[in-house]
Design an enzyme around this catalytic site. Structure first.
Site, PDB file in Angstrom:
ATOM      1  CD  GLU A   1     -18.014 -18.100  -5.324  1.00 11.35           C
ATOM      2  OE1 GLU A   1     -16.853 -17.722  -5.504  1.00 11.35           O
ATOM      3  OE2 GLU A   1     -18.674 -18.756  -6.163  1.00 11.35           O
TER       4      GLU A   1
ATOM      5  CG  HIS B   1     -20.720 -15.278  -7.883  1.00 10.97           C
ATOM      6  ND1 HIS B   1     -21.583 -15.837  -8.805  1.00 10.97           N
ATOM      7  CD2 HIS B   1     -20.254 -16.301  -7.132  1.00 10.97           C
ATOM      8  CE1 HIS B   1     -21.635 -17.147  -8.600  1.00 10.97           C
ATOM      9  NE2 HIS B   1     -20.842 -17.452  -7.591  1.00 10.97           N
TER      10      HIS B   1
ATOM     11  CG  HIS C   1     -23.856 -19.247  -3.980  1.00 11.83           C
ATOM     12  ND1 HIS C   1     -23.482 -17.929  -3.925  1.00 11.83           N
ATOM     13  CD2 HIS C   1     -22.890 -19.870  -4.704  1.00 11.83           C
ATOM     14  CE1 HIS C   1     -22.353 -17.756  -4.609  1.00 11.83           C
ATOM     15  NE2 HIS C   1     -21.966 -18.928  -5.083  1.00 11.83           N
TER      16      HIS C   1
ATOM     17  CG  PHE D   1     -25.567 -23.775 -13.378  1.00  9.97           C
ATOM     18  CD1 PHE D   1     -24.624 -23.688 -14.387  1.00  9.97           C
ATOM     19  CD2 PHE D   1     -26.349 -22.656 -13.105  1.00  9.97           C
ATOM     20  CE1 PHE D   1     -24.437 -22.518 -15.096  1.00  9.97           C
ATOM     21  CE2 PHE D   1     -26.176 -21.476 -13.806  1.00  9.97           C
ATOM     22  CZ  PHE D   1     -25.218 -21.404 -14.805  1.00  9.97           C
TER      23      PHE D   1
ATOM     24  CG  ASP E   1     -19.117 -21.854  -5.912  1.00  3.87           C
ATOM     25  OD1 ASP E   1     -20.229 -21.351  -5.643  1.00  3.87           O
ATOM     26  OD2 ASP E   1     -18.518 -21.644  -6.986  1.00  3.87           O
TER      27      ASP E   1
HETATM   28  C1  GRE Z   1     -21.396 -20.634  -8.684  1.00  3.95           C
HETATM   29  O1  GRE Z   1     -22.186 -20.098  -7.937  1.00  3.95           O
HETATM   30  O2  GRE Z   1     -20.211 -20.332  -8.674  1.00  3.95           O
HETATM   31  C2  GRE Z   1     -21.886 -21.720  -9.603  1.00  3.95           C
HETATM   32  C3  GRE Z   1     -23.190 -21.652 -10.082  1.00  3.95           C
HETATM   33  C4  GRE Z   1     -23.628 -22.673 -10.927  1.00  3.95           C
HETATM   34  C5  GRE Z   1     -22.789 -23.707 -11.270  1.00  3.95           C
HETATM   35  C6  GRE Z   1     -21.512 -23.765 -10.786  1.00  3.95           C
HETATM   36  C7  GRE Z   1     -21.047 -22.757  -9.956  1.00  3.95           C
HETATM   37  O3  GRE Z   1     -23.987 -20.629  -9.745  1.00  3.95           O
HETATM   38  O4  GRE Z   1     -19.779 -22.803  -9.500  1.00  3.95           O
HETATM   39 ZN    ZN Z   2     -20.511 -19.256  -6.546  1.00  3.33          ZN
END
Ligand code: GRE
Ligand code: ZN
Length: 325
Positions: A8, A163, A10, A23, A286
């Protein structure tokens, strides 16, 4: 542990980058770099912490929040082409999940097919419900118009990662005055767990019994609630009130896989392993929202058997995604 695979993880492209700013506004310079970067800082961090491969996916909510369907289709294509270029540069280090324009189920099925067959991707990662036609539309994928899409996913034999994204402002009255609960602290999990339960209750997995769904964050709270979800009031013998044939636990154990993304806590991992079995739990970080060092050190030393560590850290992913490492 050497040779970990994380799934997971990104990245962002310019049109979707801004979605992540809320975030991490206070660390934006660094977060922005970590999201856009694929081949530099990311690879160094992977090397440092024995992560051999990342299966990459676009940030959130990205495509799902683009209410103009044509634009959603175009940006998804653009993101997937960028991802494929990066996979091609380092096929032994990066695999990919397709971003999908779920606003148009047929276009989503076509894009997934292109990504799997032409670009070598191993599945899809979708950020919860889609906004279709207007920013306050909320569309979940248990609805009948998604049946042919799910049949395509099942036929392609690739997993679908559900997600999180935040619920829309019009749907967050219960958090009013307590905005700290939005995002990863609570609302991501609540939103995503409800969506997963909608898919289960709808009977989707009776129609598509081979379909495999991935959930992050050790199952978005569902493992801890599974007994209660199916328990109802035991002595009253009330039959369940959803179209699916079996109990929720049946589908959760046969059609779901869970990852450790952003939830580096051994009792919760052991709970997830107890509910779905150690063949259905996989290591993830993550990145870049979570710390690859913290996640790796935790996982490498967590009190589980070495056999389970090898499965969860690497072998389950190789098997599920048919990785050639
Ligand atoms: C995630 O991709 O799981 C994520 C966000 C933003 C903040 C925290 C987070 O996209 O875990
Ligand atoms: Zn994520």
């Amino acid at each position: 542990m050497q040779g970990k695979i994380a799934l997971e993880e990104h990245f962002a492209i310019q049109p979707t980058l801004g979605d992540s700013k809320v975030f991490g506004g206070h660390v934006w310079q660094d977060l922005e770099h970590r999201l856009i970067d694929i081949q530099d800082t990311r690879l160094k961090e992977m090397d440092k912490h024995d992560v051999e491969m990342m299966i990459l996916s676009l940030n959130a909510p990205a495509i799902q929040a683009i209410h103009d369907t044509e634009e959603a289709i175009a940006i998804a294509r653009q993101a997937n082409d960028v991802l494929a270029d990066n996979m091609r540069k380092r096929p032994s280090r990066f695999a990919g999940f397709a971003a999908l324009p779920m606003q148009d189920p047929d276009a989503a099925a076509a894009e997934l097919t292109r990504c799997v067959k032409d670009l070598g991707m191993v599945g899809a990662l979708v950020n919860g419900f889609s906004n279709i036609g207007s920013p306050d539309n909320v569309t979940y994928y248990d609805l009948p118009q998604y049946k042919p899409f799910w049949k395509t996913v099942e036929a392609l034999d690739v997993p679908f990662y559900l997600h999180p994204r935040n619920p829309l402002p019009g749907w967050t009255k219960m958090y009013e005055g307590h905005n700290w609960m939005l995002g990863p602290n609570w609302a991501f999990a609540a939103e995503t767990a409800v969506h997963a339960l909608r898919l289960i209750g709808s009977g989707l997995f009776d129609e598509c019994p081979k379909l495999q769904i991935l959930l992050g964050h050790l199952g978005e709270g569902i493992p801890a609630m599974l007994w209660r979800i199916d328990g109802r009031n035991g002595w009253m013998k009330e039959p369940h009130r959803y179209p699916a044939k079996h109990g929720v636990g049946h589908y959760f154990r046969n059609n779901f896989h869970l990852t450790t993304s952003g939830n580096f806590y051994t009792p919760s991992m052991v709970g997830a392993m107890t509910e779905v079995g150690s063949d259905r739990v996989m290591f993830s970080i993550d990145w870049p929202f979570e710390d690859i060092g913290q996640g790796s050190q935790w996982f490498d030393t967590a009190e589980i058997s070495e056999a389970d560590r090898k499965k969860i850290g690497r072998d389950n992913a190789i098997k599920l995604f048919k990785l050639k490492l």
